[in-house]
Design a protein around this motif. Structure first.
Motif, mmCIF file in Angstrom:
data_model
loop_
_atom_site.group_PDB
_atom_site.id
_atom_site.type_symbol
_atom_site.label_atom_id
_atom_site.label_comp_id
_atom_site.label_asym_id
_atom_site.label_seq_id
_atom_site.Cartn_x
_atom_site.Cartn_y
_atom_site.Cartn_z
ATOM 1 N N THR A 1 3.344 -3.777 3.570
ATOM 2 C CA THR A 1 3.721 -4.666 4.737
ATOM 3 C C THR A 1 4.933 -5.190 4.467
ATOM 4 O O THR A 1 5.795 -5.337 5.359
ATOM 5 N N VAL A 2 5.221 -5.535 3.092
ATOM 6 C CA VAL A 2 6.373 -6.087 2.820
ATOM 7 C C VAL A 2 7.500 -5.053 2.496
ATOM 8 O O VAL A 2 8.597 -5.254 3.263
ATOM 9 N N LYS A 3 7.239 -4.040 2.316
ATOM 10 C CA LYS A 3 8.474 -3.004 2.144
ATOM 11 C C LYS A 3 8.494 -2.071 3.413
ATOM 12 O O LYS A 3 9.650 -2.109 4.246
ATOM 13 N N ALA A 4 7.465 -1.315 3.737
ATOM 14 C CA ALA A 4 7.714 -0.600 4.731
ATOM 15 C C ALA A 4 7.420 -1.202 6.169
ATOM 16 O O ALA A 4 8.360 -1.099 7.203
ATOM 17 N N GLY A 5 6.730 -2.099 6.048
ATOM 18 C CA GLY A 5 6.306 -3.079 7.543
ATOM 19 C C GLY A 5 7.668 -3.624 8.150
ATOM 20 O O GLY A 5 7.733 -3.648 9.320
ATOM 21 N N PHE A 6 8.386 -4.275 6.968
ATOM 22 C CA PHE A 6 9.485 -5.027 7.225
ATOM 23 C C PHE A 6 10.633 -3.912 7.973
ATOM 24 O O PHE A 6 11.070 -4.516 8.996
ATOM 25 N N LEU A 7 10.781 -2.696 7.384
ATOM 26 C CA LEU A 7 11.781 -1.759 8.184
ATOM 27 C C LEU A 7 11.441 -1.504 9.324
ATOM 28 O O LEU A 7 12.180 -1.429 10.118
ATOM 29 N N ASP A 8 9.995 -1.053 9.438
ATOM 30 C CA ASP A 8 9.423 -0.596 10.586
ATOM 31 C C ASP A 8 9.616 -1.619 11.758
ATOM 32 O O ASP A 8 9.908 -1.323 12.759
ATOM 33 N N VAL B 1 1.154 -1.763 13.690
ATOM 34 C CA VAL B 1 1.084 -3.242 13.653
ATOM 35 C C VAL B 1 -0.239 -3.615 13.780
ATOM 36 O O VAL B 1 -0.944 -4.599 13.250
ATOM 37 N N SER B 2 -0.993 -3.140 14.762
ATOM 38 C CA SER B 2 -2.143 -3.521 15.268
ATOM 39 C C SER B 2 -3.038 -3.023 14.015
ATOM 40 O O SER B 2 -4.068 -4.094 13.586
ATOM 41 N N VAL B 3 -3.006 -1.930 13.326
ATOM 42 C CA VAL B 3 -3.881 -1.897 12.173
ATOM 43 C C VAL B 3 -3.571 -2.936 10.977
ATOM 44 O O VAL B 3 -4.331 -3.413 10.389
ATOM 45 N N ILE B 4 -2.107 -3.124 10.832
ATOM 46 C CA ILE B 4 -1.860 -4.191 10.090
ATOM 47 C C ILE B 4 -2.588 -5.483 10.171
ATOM 48 O O ILE B 4 -3.202 -6.209 9.506
#
Lengths: 410, 516, 371
Positions: free
Chosen positions: C330-337, C95-98
């Motif tokens: 961010t939309v696909k993987a980030g959301f799940l994460d 999340v920091s990287v994003i």
């Protein structure tokens, strides 16, 4: 102790790096900018032709800088470039402008009728993609070559782009005939339910054009920039014009009236020579769609208040019945405006009146059915107007001058 | 610290005197006076020693010399040396502060503090009479912290006077004054002044501990002490206040702060201190609260201006021209036509020139001050613009920044903003507003992590203390300031005045009755 | 554990951990789903978020005031603790990287177009590391000042934009099915689940057993900010235009014109937003650092922080080739994460706590006897 010192040295090193790197990238000195105050777009078979009106600062605020004095030299200069796409044309300006074109202070966008009829999408796309370009720019439509408008000078406003903007902003504020439309507002309206929009026209009245400061030395300019008709858009393409009378009617229906002034016949029914002037100070319009079977009826309820500004009929304005009579005449006149506007937009099948929104909000399910061929449905609507006018003030003198004259002769 | 030796005093006055003279290097300002008192000429019974200039000559002549001469007969008839000493102490010497000392070192120290030493032949003890005095600057109006309304007295270089100025304002038995001397060579007297039960005892102890920890040869000004006892060195912000005004110091003491007076300087330290204290002038409390509040806001604003204005100007004119209204942009652009340097270089040149001028103004003999202002105004202002070296707007920015800097009441805070300004200018010139905001963030983190004797530096703002905010950006009327600032003062002594003191017109119309 | 912060401060910090990126990216995305009803999605999302906050708060209240990992180790044993610690650290680093990428993308989109991103990232990271190095108390206090300033600014801003707002685009209220609204609410809910950072913050809170209140207040504040931004951007631009605009939150302000003096105000708002973004990143980096420090009992914190910062910066520079890659990640993987690390993992921990509840009681009584 040594740790803090080491940390300090690290910070100093970072700072030094920053210093060395400064002067690169995004820094632009004010004297490296060509501040653009107005832009025009024209489309030909070969592609886009774009003109920029660039401000020459030293010519405008005299007394400083390289000694160029104001007055003599023109305050603006106009570049014209062309290319296959808009940004390509813009980037071509590097070939002839010694300074970087800067669009953040662009005030107006003039689009030629040709380009507007071909479609505004390309222009809007550029505006929404570029962070530098302001979406609060006003759009105007010009018949013929739009760069002519950029070359025209104002007598009082040295930056003509700003002059153009205040011209249209002031008009829409105090006369409400032609709306001042900003890029984002135009985009909102053409992607809205009705998929249509309006833009005001700019033209040059008179000839020859005022292109040099020597022409400004006269008390009466040979030509002036003027606001003209209202351009109608279906989706992003222009489809036709409305005259100013029809434009006022559209403003009435679309609830865009802030202030407006118009003349009306004040005598008895049928007499049209004697006129009065009415100034609207407050007006609101409500659209109420009603379904009768398959037919859609639109109730347009207009409530208007205002003041009499001029009276050429011999009437005693203290008499309530006289005021009622005048209010009836005003009502008729407004109904005329509205009807004329309705006819004009109906023949174009372009809903710039906000009917689609009204139907959508009133009856979302029904709207889903109508949505597919709204243009046809729109043309088939029958409109009913319900106008109420209230004369709030009649001015300082209660009797018309003509009345006084008549009394004297008696 | 040098180890404490204890040299006994010789019973023979002559050898004792010789020891003293040897220790002090036979200084020409050491005065000895022998009284024969009926004894042999070469062996006077009583000897007086003092250092000229450190003593009050009136006291020495009238209270000691005169009295001894008057009583010489009685003294001569005294049975023994200790008896003589007792007589001297109890009957003869008309001085308030008298102590009997046994060691030579003590004699030396007392001499250097302005005491007069009376030696009696045959006694291993000596008498120290406090006759400290000598030339001092009188109590004058403070030169660096002036007010329009308020007391006009300022601290002087003498610690005695300074302590008395504070004592005179707080007539409370709770006022504590702890003396200590710091500096192995200078032996400078330091006084820690606070109100018991109002000052936080933990902080008092902390200050004592830090003061006791100082091991240096000299303390010449309170600045030495400040650098030894502050919480953090690598910060542009001061974490101790220095004040020249007794009323301001007393105001601080009454809010639970602790004053440190250093002999030899009129600048008294006040700790612990929070950021907002540097923007308060004692005059705020004497003026009406509305104008005082307004002036405080002006001061905070000026601090921001003096720190940020040049960097914002650079950032906006070279990075974010879209923010400037068109007309202003055009006139700024017109001024910049033909100026040779980039805005950041221009700003640096002007700022450094101003700093040079300012320093010159401070160092110059007063008579030449007007010359500086003429040169500064003409050279920097008009000529530079007319020659096209700098733009007029930059001159306006730099001069406004400079003037805003003078508004801040505390000079040490004003200098902090001067230093930060340059760093901000570099950031603003490199990264625009992003740079300025990054710098501000860095500063904010730094300021918030600062502490002054354990008290958070940004106290009423963060950690947020609503009740303390009544005297920060604005000053409420006196009757509303019913509690002392939280965290600084002892929590038990929080209430400072009664509630419901809001004045109101008399309920019965007294005025009308008088009219009848 | 000598640093102490108050419950209100933590609520404000949670708000600024969620809101900065939330108000930036959420409006466009959920308006695309739910049209003029997007604000309902946001409100619904907030309600879900409050539920998550209550769950997190419940877990925190079980913690008798020890650092998270130390506590988990005591409850579940060393290996479970290492597993959870590594997983959470991975999450916070991601999340920091994003966030760092979003931050520096935004800056190069809106402010500094030509400055290389590695430089802006390095500068951002230096400031963030300075904040993290000063400790949570400092971060919380900076947050408080930013909170006050932004509250003032938002109050002023809302006065300015009233003129450009219209009720019409928000109507009709209940058009179509509820499905798009529900679907749209998942996105704000996933953003709001970042409240899980409370797990790490709770041991520092002064007031005992206030974690639920703290978390719920923080999520409610952030949710209100997001919902208000959504509603205002639709009221200003209409549901069709909002998804087209990259950063609707700032675009609202940019159309404000008061005379010719006050215009292009968004840069002022962006400036304050930058501060909140720094805070967000500080909290996330604090989370990443604390997870690793507590799990592996790292002693020398400063060099470790520096290394961690360098790792995050390099990751942000190298991870995504272009904007589309980043967006889809961010939309696909980030959301799940987000949902997994912030909802599922805490739920697992809560379940674990319930299972081992007996053990605690014994231990608590033991602790009580001990003291």
């Amino acid at each position: 102790m040594t740790r803090t010192i080491r940390k300090g040295m690290l910070a100093a090193a970072c700072l030094a790096v920053c210093l060395m790197l400064s002067g690169c990238w995004d820094r632009t000195e004010l004297n490296e900018l060509a501040i653009t105050s107005a832009t025009s777009f024209d489309k030909t078979d070969k592609g886009w032709t774009i003109s920029y009106q660039v401000i020459i600062p030293s010519a405008i605020s005299s007394g400083y800088g390289s000694g160029a004095s104001g007055g003599g030299s023109a305050p603006i200069t106009v570049y014209t470039t062309s290319g296959k796409t808009i940004r390509e044309a813009v980037s071509r300006s590097v070939l002839e402008s010694p300074r970087q074109l800067y669009f953040a202070h662009n005030r107006v966008l003039i689009v030629s009728e040709r380009a507007a009829r071909a479609g505004m999408n390309a222009i809007l796309d550029v505006y929404f993609r570029q962070p530098e370009a302001r979406e609060t720019v006003n759009i105007l439509i010009a018949e013929g070559d739009p760069s002519r408008m950029l070359r025209q000078l104002f007598a009082m406003q040295r930056i003509s782009g700003e002059g153009l903007q205040s011209l249209i902003a002031k008009e829409s504020r105090i006369d409400s005939m032609l709306p001042a439309v900003k890029v984002y507002e135009f985009a909102m309206s053409i992607v809205g339910d009705a998929r249509s929009g309006v833009l005001p026209e700019i033209y040059i009245g008179g000839s020859p054009d005022v292109n040099g400061t020597d022409q400004l030395s006269k008390t009466s300019l040979t030509a002036r920039l003027k606001l003209g008709r209202l351009a109608l858009f279906k989706a992003d393409q222009m489809v036709g014009w409305l005259n100013q009378r029809e434009a006022l009617g559209v403003s009435f229906i679309a609830d865009r009236i802030k202030f407006a002034t118009f003349a009306f016949p004040c005598g008895n029914r049928g007499q049209t020579e004697q006129l009065g002037t009415f100034r609207i100070t407050k007006s609101s319009t409500k659209l109420v769609p009603r379904r009768a079977g398959d037919r859609l009826t639109m109730d347009v309820r207009i409530r208007t208040e205002g003041a009499l500004e001029e009276m050429n009929c011999a009437l005693d304005l203290l008499d309530p019945s006289v005021l009622q009579q005048l209010e009836a005449r005003l009502k008729e006149e407004i109904e005329n405006f509205v009807d004329e506007a309705w006819e004009a937009v109906r023949t174009q099948k372009t809903d710039v009146l906000g009917f689609a929104d009204a139907v959508h909000r009133h009856d979302p399910k029904y709207w889903k059915k109508l949505k597919k061929n709204w243009d046809e449905q729109f043309a088939a609507i029958s409109m009913k107007t319900d106008v109420k006018v209230k004369i709030e003030r009649v001015g300082v003198s209660t009797k018309s001058f003509k009345k006084l004259e008549e009394q004297d002769t008696e | 610290m040098t180890e404490r030796r204890s040299t006994p005093i010789s019973e023979s006055s002559a050898s004792a005197l010789e020891w003293i003279m040897d220790e002090l290097g036979h200084g020409a300002d050491i005065v000895t006076r022998a009284f024969a008192c009926g004894g042999a000429d070469d062996q006077p019974l009583i000897t007086l020693v003092y250092i000229e200039g450190l003593v009050d000559p009136m006291a020495v002549n009238g209270r000691i010399v005169d009295r001894i001469l008057d009583a010489s007969q009685t003294l001569g008839e005294a049975a023994s040396a200790p008896e003589r000493l007792r007589l001297l102490k109890e009957k003869v010497l008309a001085v308030g502060g008298i102590t009997e000392v046994q060691s030579g070192e003590h004699i030396l120290k007392s001499l250097l503090e302005g005491h007069s030493i009376v030696l009696a032949e045959g006694s291993a003890n000596a008498i120290c009479a406090n006759t400290a005095g000598g030339e001092h600057r009188g109590v004058e109006e403070p030169s660096s912290q002036t007010v329009i309304r308020g007391p006009k007295e300022g601290f002087t270089e003498s610690i005695r006077t300074n302590v008395s100025l504070i004592r005179r304002k707080i007539k409370s038995p709770k006022l504590r004054i702890d003396y200590k001397s710091i500096g192995t060579v200078t032996q400078t007297q330091i006084a820690v002044v606070y109100l018991k039960d109002i000052a936080n005892q933990k902080i008092v102890d902390e200050i004592h501990e830090r003061l006791d920890g100082i091991d240096t040869d000299s303390i010449l000004e309170s600045g030495y002490i400040e650098e030894f006892i502050q919480d953090r060195t690598f910060t542009p912000f001061p974490t101790l206040q220095n004040l020249e005004r007794p009323d301001a110091i007393v105001g601080g003491i009454l809010e639970g702060q602790i004053a440190v007076i250093v002999d030899g300087t009129p600048f008294v330290l006040l700790a612990p201190v929070t950021f907002n204290r540097f923007f308060q002038s004692s005059e705020d409390y004497y003026q009406r609260f509305d104008i005082a509040s307004f002036l405080r806001l002006i001061r905070f604003g000026s601090f921001l201006v003096s720190m940020l204005l040049p960097s914002l100007y650079i950032a906006i004119t070279t990075f974010h021209q879209e923010m400037i209204p068109t007309t202003l942009l055009v006139s700024l652009a017109a001024q910049r036509e033909g100026t040779p340097f980039p805005a950041i270089v221009e700003a640096f040149i002007m700022e450094i020139t101003f700093e040079v001028l300012r320093e010159a103004g401070v160092r110059m003999p007063r008579a030449m001050g007007s010359a500086i202002s003429i040169v500064g105004a003409l050279v920097l202002g008009q000529a530079a613009v007319q020659a096209g070296l700098v733009s007029a707007a930059m001159v306006i920015v730099v001069s406004f920044t400079a003037i805003a800097n003078f508004v801040i009441p505390a000079i040490n805070m004003a200098t902090a903003s001067r230093l930060i300004r340059f760093a901000m200018m570099i950031l603003g010139g490199t990264f625009g507003l992003f740079g300025v905001m990054t710098g501000l963030m860095f500063l904010l983190i730094h300021m918030v992590s600062l502490r002054s004797f354990g008290i958070p530096f940004m106290l009423p703002m963060s950690p947020l203390s609503i009740s303390n905010l009544k005297d920060v950006f604005i000053r409420l009327p006196w009757w509303a300031l019913s509690t002392r600032p939280r965290l600084i003062a002892d929590p038990k002594a929080n209430v400072r005045q009664g509630k419901n003191q809001k004045p109101a017109p008399p309920s019965s119309s007294a005025g009308e009755r008088n009219d009848e | 554990m000598k640093e102490k912060i108050t419950s209100f401060q933590v609520s404000a910090l949670i708000m600024f951990t969620i809101a900065p990126t939330g108000i930036l990216l959420v409006p466009g995305a959920i308006t695309a789903f739910a049209k003029q009803n997007a604000w309902q999605s946001a409100v619904l999302g907030t309600l879900i978020g409050i539920g998550i906050a209550a769950l997190i708060g419940y877990i925190c209240n079980q913690n008798p005031g020890m650092p998270l990992m130390t506590w988990l180790e005591r409850r579940f044993g060393r290996w479970a603790c290492v597993l959870i610690g590594l997983f959470l650290a991975r999450y916070y680093i991601t999340v920091s990287v994003i966030t760092l990428s979003e931050f520096s993308n935004f800056i190069s989109d809106e402010v500094l177009h030509r400055t290389p991103q590695w430089l802006t990232m390095t500068i951002i990271m230096l400031v963030v590391l300075y904040a993290v190095g000063q400790g949570i108390e400092t971060i919380v206090r900076v947050n408080m000042i930013t909170f006050l300033v932004s509250a003032l600014l938002i109050a002023a801003g809302s006065l300015l934009i009233v003129e450009n707002m219209h009720a019409k685009p928000l109507l009709p209220l209940w058009e179509g099915s509820f499905a798009p609204v529900l679907k749209g609410s998942l996105l704000p809910a996933s953003w709001l689940s970042e409240v899980a950072v409370l797990l790490l913050l709770a041991p520092y809170i002064k007031e005992k057993n206030s974690a639920i209140r703290t978390g719920v207040a923080g999520v409610a504040l952030a949710g209100a900010a997001i919902s208000a931004t959504v509603a205002v951007s639709i009221a200003t631009f209409g549901p069709k235009l909002v998804p087209l605009i990259t950063y609707p939150g700032f675009f609202i302000v940019s159309v404000v014109e008061i005379g010719s003096l006050l215009e292009r105000l968004e840069i002022v708002f962006i400036s304050i937003w930058l501060l909140t973004m720094y805070l967000k990143l500080s909290v996330l980096m604090f989370g990443a650092a604390q997870c690793l420090i507590q799990t592996f009992r790292i002693r020398s914190e400063r060099p470790f922080l520096l290394a961690l910062g360098l790792f995050v910066v390099l990751n942000a520079i190298c991870s995504w080739g272009n904007a589309a890659d980043f967006y889809s990640f961010t939309v696909k993987a980030g959301f799940l994460d987000l949902l997994f690390s912030n909802v599922l993992l805490p739920a697992l921990i809560a379940a674990g706590l319930l299972v081992t509840a007996k053990g605690t009681r014994r231990q608590r009584s033991y602790d009580a006897n001990d003291s």
